[in-house]
Each structure stands twice: as structure tokens, then as C-alpha cells.
Design a protein around this motif. Structure first.
Motif, short mmCIF file in Angstrom:
data_model
loop_
_atom_site.label_atom_id
_atom_site.label_comp_id
_atom_site.label_asym_id
_atom_site.label_seq_id
_atom_site.Cartn_x
_atom_site.Cartn_y
_atom_site.Cartn_z
N LEU A 29 0.91 -1.08 0.15
CA LEU A 29 -0.18 -0.16 -0.08
C LEU A 29 0.93 1.16 0.18
O LEU A 29 2.14 1.10 0.23
CB LEU A 29 -0.96 -0.03 1.10
N ASP A 33 -0.90 5.89 3.12
CA ASP A 33 -1.99 5.20 3.72
C ASP A 33 -1.45 4.09 4.74
O ASP A 33 -2.30 4.18 5.88
CB ASP A 33 -2.70 4.28 2.67
N TYR A 34 -0.57 3.74 4.91
CA TYR A 34 0.10 2.86 5.76
C TYR A 34 0.13 3.60 7.05
O TYR A 34 -0.22 3.23 8.23
CB TYR A 34 1.53 2.25 5.48
N SER A 72 -8.52 -2.44 3.95
CA SER A 72 -9.19 -1.67 2.82
C SER A 72 -10.27 -0.74 3.17
O SER A 72 -10.29 0.50 2.69
CB SER A 72 -9.63 -2.67 1.75
N ILE A 75 -8.58 2.43 4.75
CA ILE A 75 -7.76 3.33 3.77
C ILE A 75 -8.95 4.21 3.12
O ILE A 75 -8.53 5.02 2.74
CB ILE A 75 -7.02 2.43 2.56
N HIS A 85 -11.28 -5.20 -5.34
CA HIS A 85 -9.91 -4.87 -5.84
C HIS A 85 -9.86 -4.91 -7.43
O HIS A 85 -10.00 -6.08 -7.85
CB HIS A 85 -8.73 -5.80 -5.13
N ASN A 92 -3.01 -6.12 -2.53
CA ASN A 92 -2.63 -4.91 -3.44
C ASN A 92 -3.74 -3.72 -2.86
O ASN A 92 -4.91 -3.82 -3.16
CB ASN A 92 -2.83 -5.17 -4.94
N LEU A 93 -3.22 -3.12 -1.74
CA LEU A 93 -4.07 -2.25 -0.91
C LEU A 93 -3.75 -0.83 -1.36
O LEU A 93 -4.10 0.16 -0.64
CB LEU A 93 -3.81 -2.58 0.55
N ARG A 94 -3.20 -0.57 -2.61
CA ARG A 94 -3.07 0.64 -3.01
C ARG A 94 -4.27 1.26 -3.31
O ARG A 94 -5.33 0.76 -3.70
CB ARG A 94 -2.16 0.78 -4.33
N ARG A 95 -4.45 2.55 -2.85
CA ARG A 95 -5.71 3.32 -3.10
C ARG A 95 -6.39 3.23 -4.59
O ARG A 95 -7.65 2.99 -4.48
CB ARG A 95 -5.67 4.80 -2.57
#
Length: 106
Positions: A29, A33-34, A72, A75, A85, A92-95
């Protein structure tokens, strides 16, 4: 506490890779966000949780609500509801990979 590796994506955005203590896997992420999730949860351990039907979720203990919550949701700043997702990878926790499905959407 989980091991963290700092890295960046292809565009140079800082990322955090969060290693799970009991699984040979890690979540990815954006570092911002982390840091926000850590501010909300402290040093709580992140872990993989299975729904029992093949779906996996990244969860963390959230002391204010006294329960495990999906990272998630933290976030995106939502308390309930589905999170999809885009690439199908729950790690994959990228916004930009997290989407709230519209009501009535399949």
C-alpha cells in the motif's frame, strides 16, 4: 509487529510492503495510507483472514471499535460495505486499486 519494507512504485510513489507474521505473503500500500492506518490502530499486527469460500482479506485490530477490521476499509474511510480490488489481488491495497461497488452492481 509486522516487518515493513519501504519501496516505491514505477512512478516513484513511496510504498510500504507489510509482511504477515503467520503467512508467507505481504500486503502493498502507499506509505501515506500505511502511516494513517498505523495512526488509527497503533502497533497492532496485520494478518490474512479467509472468508472460508476462497476470499482473503487483510485485517488489523482496531482498538476504538474493539474488533478486527479490513485494512481496505480503513484506507477508504468506510465502516462497512464491499470493497473490490480492481486487479483481483486482495494484497494490493493501493488506494487506486480499491473500489466501492455501486449499489445494485454485480
Amino acid at each position: 509487529m509486522n516487518q515493513i519494507e519501504l519501496t516505491e512504485d514505477s512512478r516513484g510513489h513511496p510504498l510500504a510492503r507489510v509482511q504477515f507474521a503467520k503467512a508467507q505473503a505481504y500486503a502493498v500500500l502507499y506509505l501515506s495510507d500505511y502511516e494513517r492506518v498505523q495512526a488509527l490502530t497503533g502497533n497492532a499486527s496485520w494478518f490474512l483472514n479467509s472468508s472460508g469460500n476462497g476470499h482473503r482479506y487483510v485485517r488489523v485490530w482496531h482498538a476504538p471499535t474493539a474488533r478486527n477490521v479490513m485494512v481496505s476499509r480503513l484506507i477508504l474511510g468506510v465502516e462497512q460495505g464491499a470493497i473490490r480490488h480492481q486487479d483481483g489481488d486482495p494484497l494490493n491495497l493501493r488506494r487506486n486499486n480499491l473500489v466501492r461497488p455501486r449499489r445494485g452492481a454485480v
